[in-house]
Design a protein around this motif. Structure first.
Motif, mmCIF file in Angstrom:
data_model
loop_
_atom_site.group_PDB
_atom_site.id
_atom_site.type_symbol
_atom_site.label_atom_id
_atom_site.label_comp_id
_atom_site.label_asym_id
_atom_site.label_seq_id
_atom_site.Cartn_x
_atom_site.Cartn_y
_atom_site.Cartn_z
ATOM 1 N N LYS A 33 0.833 -1.208 0.000
ATOM 2 C CA LYS A 33 0.000 0.000 0.000
ATOM 3 C C LYS A 33 0.865 1.254 0.000
ATOM 4 O O LYS A 33 1.936 1.271 0.609
ATOM 5 N N LEU A 34 0.379 2.282 -0.654
ATOM 6 C CA LEU A 34 0.992 3.606 -0.648
ATOM 7 C C LEU A 34 -0.141 4.619 -0.593
ATOM 8 O O LEU A 34 -0.947 4.696 -1.510
ATOM 9 N N TRP A 35 -0.227 5.351 0.524
ATOM 10 C CA TRP A 35 -1.260 6.372 0.705
ATOM 11 C C TRP A 35 -2.672 5.831 0.463
ATOM 12 O O TRP A 35 -3.519 6.495 -0.110
ATOM 13 N N GLY A 36 -2.910 4.602 0.873
ATOM 14 C CA GLY A 36 -4.229 3.992 0.708
ATOM 15 C C GLY A 36 -4.462 3.371 -0.662
ATOM 16 O O GLY A 36 -5.549 2.873 -0.927
ATOM 17 N N MET A 37 -3.464 3.396 -1.523
ATOM 18 C CA MET A 37 -3.567 2.806 -2.859
ATOM 19 C C MET A 37 -2.857 1.452 -2.864
ATOM 20 O O MET A 37 -1.802 1.299 -2.259
ATOM 21 N N LYS A 125 -2.568 11.931 -5.100
ATOM 22 C CA LYS A 125 -2.817 10.610 -4.527
ATOM 23 C C LYS A 125 -4.269 10.506 -4.049
ATOM 24 O O LYS A 125 -4.870 11.492 -3.629
ATOM 25 N N LYS A 126 -4.806 9.293 -4.155
ATOM 26 C CA LYS A 126 -6.170 9.044 -3.702
ATOM 27 C C LYS A 126 -6.259 7.642 -3.134
ATOM 28 O O LYS A 126 -5.841 6.675 -3.767
ATOM 29 N N ALA A 127 -6.821 7.545 -1.951
ATOM 30 C CA ALA A 127 -7.038 6.230 -1.346
ATOM 31 C C ALA A 127 -8.066 5.455 -2.167
ATOM 32 O O ALA A 127 -8.804 6.032 -2.961
ATOM 33 N N LEU A 131 -2.558 1.739 -8.001
ATOM 34 C CA LEU A 131 -1.417 2.404 -8.633
ATOM 35 C C LEU A 131 -0.634 1.325 -9.360
ATOM 36 O O LEU A 131 -0.072 0.430 -8.735
ATOM 37 N N LEU A 132 -0.650 1.391 -10.683
ATOM 38 C CA LEU A 132 0.007 0.388 -11.516
ATOM 39 C C LEU A 132 1.166 1.031 -12.262
ATOM 40 O O LEU A 132 0.976 2.015 -12.978
ATOM 41 N N ARG A 152 8.886 2.414 -1.315
ATOM 42 C CA ARG A 152 9.437 2.045 0.007
ATOM 43 C C ARG A 152 9.640 3.273 0.879
ATOM 44 O O ARG A 152 9.363 3.253 2.069
ATOM 45 N N LEU A 153 10.140 4.324 0.293
ATOM 46 C CA LEU A 153 10.441 5.552 1.041
ATOM 47 C C LEU A 153 9.172 6.204 1.593
ATOM 48 O O LEU A 153 9.190 6.771 2.680
ATOM 49 N N HIS A 154 8.056 6.100 0.870
ATOM 50 C CA HIS A 154 6.824 6.799 1.256
ATOM 51 C C HIS A 154 5.779 5.917 1.921
ATOM 52 O O HIS A 154 4.697 6.394 2.260
ATOM 53 N N GLN A 155 6.060 4.628 2.104
ATOM 54 C CA GLN A 155 5.071 3.741 2.739
ATOM 55 C C GLN A 155 4.957 4.030 4.208
ATOM 56 O O GLN A 155 5.846 4.437 4.880
#
Length: 155
Positions: A33-37, A125-127, A131-132, A152-155
């Motif tokens: 997951k990244l920002w709910g995506m 970004k949107k939950a 994100l592909l 990895r940095l933003h998770q």
């Protein structure tokens, strides 16, 4: 004789491991997951398989890709491309897909670099989205590393 057999087995084992690693890199891979995506990567996808996969995702899709894959998708399955929420081309600011396809996509961007599109992603970004990230071409390994490090940095 026994030494040759062991060497041959070791070579076969190494070749098998290398081909399994390559196959893993060349298929759809979840990154978490990244920002709910939900984040996925796919290196060198076959466009027909990619279109079928995108159509099965349960949430709207943010698709980051290089120009070559996007152009092929526009030729192969323009209806699937129209269903994408955001189509981001990260290797050319000039979009070369037909305007009737572009007009159906809520958000379309073209940038000169992957870093630029990732900055754009931070602001959009949107939950509850997918994100592909897909990539192919000469610099695919570098682009994949940049994207995976960003996640990895933003998770």
């Amino acid at each position: 004789m026994e030494l040759k057999k062991v060497d041959k087995q070791a070579q076969l084992l190494q070749a098998r491991n290398e081909s399994l690693e390559a196959a893993e890199k060349m298929s759809l891979r979840p990154l978490g997951k990244l920002w709910g995506m939900d984040v996925f990567t796919w290196c060198k996808p076959a466009v027909t398989e990619l279109a079928a996969t995108i159509s099965t995702f349960p949430f709207p899709v943010f698709w980051l890709s290089n120009e070559e894959i996007i152009q092929e998708m526009a030729r192969t399955d323009p209806d699937m491309l129209r269903s994408v929420q955001w189509c981001a081309q990260f290797d050319n600011p000039q979009l070369s897909i037909p305007s009737e396809i572009i007009s159906a996509i809520p958000l379309v961007t073209g940038t000169e670099s992957l870093e630029d599109v990732l900055e754009f992603l931070k602001k959009n970004k949107k939950a509850r989205h997918i994100l592909l990230f897909t990539v192919q071409g000469a610099e695919w390994k570098t682009k994949m590393e940049i994207f995976e490090n960003f996640v990895r940095l933003h998770q």
